[in-house]
Design a protein around this motif. Sequence first.
Motif, PDB file in Angstrom:
ATOM      1  N   GLY A  85     -20.912   5.262 -10.135  1.00 44.25           N
ATOM      2  CA  GLY A  85     -20.635   6.440  -9.319  1.00 44.25           C
ATOM      3  C   GLY A  85     -19.163   6.624  -9.021  1.00 44.25           C
ATOM      4  N   VAL A  86     -18.907   7.234  -7.903  1.00 41.25           N
ATOM      5  CA  VAL A  86     -17.553   7.603  -7.499  1.00 41.25           C
ATOM      6  C   VAL A  86     -16.723   6.359  -7.197  1.00 41.25           C
ATOM      7  N   LEU A  87     -15.440   6.403  -7.547  1.00 35.81           N
ATOM      8  CA  LEU A  87     -14.547   5.278  -7.290  1.00 35.81           C
ATOM      9  C   LEU A  87     -14.274   5.125  -5.801  1.00 35.81           C
ATOM     10  N   GLY A  88     -14.122   6.237  -5.097  1.00 42.23           N
ATOM     11  CA  GLY A  88     -14.087   6.225  -3.642  1.00 42.23           C
ATOM     12  C   GLY A  88     -12.742   6.071  -2.984  1.00 42.23           C
ATOM     13  N   GLN A  89     -12.808   6.103  -1.656  1.00 44.26           N
ATOM     14  CA  GLN A  89     -11.616   6.030  -0.823  1.00 44.26           C
ATOM     15  C   GLN A  89     -10.956   4.666  -0.960  1.00 44.26           C
ATOM     16  N   VAL A  90      -9.641   4.667  -0.924  1.00 46.75           N
ATOM     17  CA  VAL A  90      -8.875   3.432  -1.038  1.00 46.75           C
ATOM     18  C   VAL A  90      -9.004   2.642   0.262  1.00 46.75           C
ATOM     19  N   GLY A  91      -9.383   1.387   0.122  1.00 44.02           N
ATOM     20  CA  GLY A  91      -9.485   0.501   1.272  1.00 44.02           C
ATOM     21  C   GLY A  91      -8.232  -0.341   1.443  1.00 44.02           C
ATOM     22  N   ASP A  92      -7.646  -0.774   0.317  1.00 43.27           N
ATOM     23  CA  ASP A  92      -6.446  -1.604   0.363  1.00 43.27           C
ATOM     24  C   ASP A  92      -5.822  -1.642  -1.034  1.00 43.27           C
ATOM     25  N   PHE A  93      -4.518  -1.853  -1.077  1.00 41.52           N
ATOM     26  CA  PHE A  93      -3.825  -2.047  -2.350  1.00 41.52           C
ATOM     27  C   PHE A  93      -2.778  -3.124  -2.114  1.00 41.52           C
ATOM     28  N   GLU A  94      -3.149  -4.352  -2.418  1.00 48.63           N
ATOM     29  CA  GLU A  94      -2.284  -5.494  -2.172  1.00 48.63           C
ATOM     30  C   GLU A  94      -1.303  -5.675  -3.321  1.00 48.63           C
ATOM     31  N   TYR A  95      -0.093  -6.123  -2.958  1.00 50.69           N
ATOM     32  CA  TYR A  95       0.946  -6.430  -3.935  1.00 50.69           C
ATOM     33  C   TYR A  95       1.534  -7.770  -3.541  1.00 50.69           C
ATOM     34  N   ASP A  96       1.599  -8.707  -4.481  1.00 52.22           N
ATOM     35  CA  ASP A  96       2.049 -10.053  -4.138  1.00 52.22           C
ATOM     36  C   ASP A  96       3.562 -10.247  -4.171  1.00 52.22           C
ATOM     37  N   GLY A  97       4.305  -9.179  -4.412  1.00 50.74           N
ATOM     38  CA  GLY A  97       5.759  -9.279  -4.461  1.00 50.74           C
ATOM     39  C   GLY A  97       6.284  -9.648  -5.833  1.00 50.74           C
ATOM     40  N   GLY A  98       5.411  -9.994  -6.756  1.00 50.88           N
ATOM     41  CA  GLY A  98       5.802 -10.337  -8.128  1.00 50.88           C
ATOM     42  C   GLY A  98       5.193  -9.358  -9.100  1.00 50.88           C
ATOM     43  N   ASP A  99       4.142  -9.818  -9.796  1.00 55.20           N
ATOM     44  CA  ASP A  99       3.483  -8.927 -10.754  1.00 55.20           C
ATOM     45  C   ASP A  99       1.994  -8.746 -10.469  1.00 55.20           C
TER      46      ASP A  99
END
Length: 128
Positions: A85-99
Amino acid sequence: MSIDPRHDVASGGTGLFEFWTDQGVPVYLHDMDLVSVEVRPVDQVVVLRFEYTEARWTPAAAEATPVVVMRFEGVAVRWWNQEAGVLGQVGDFEYDGGDGFKLTTYSAVMEFGAARLVVTAEPGRGRG
């Protein structure tokens, strides 16, 4: 993305979850929906499209360009789990500072590494 140290990806500790474009348009992924994921394994590219789908959550400065496109290059997908189904609302987008990145939406979780990221803002369907 903005290179202004007060509004760049590293400024508020929010990473890709909240930032500004170089034109000063705020991007609040928590108020957006992930509307498409394009995976190009041969090119090692992932393109994510997010859109403000609710007028009440769309910042006035973003009304003309409510779609945010993130093109990741040199991608290695580590883990991806998605419900139908639908991908939906963004809950979080973490970035570790590297790659390393981890995107969580209402119905999907995707972890991947990427060497490069290009972010653009575009007009939405039926918008100016």
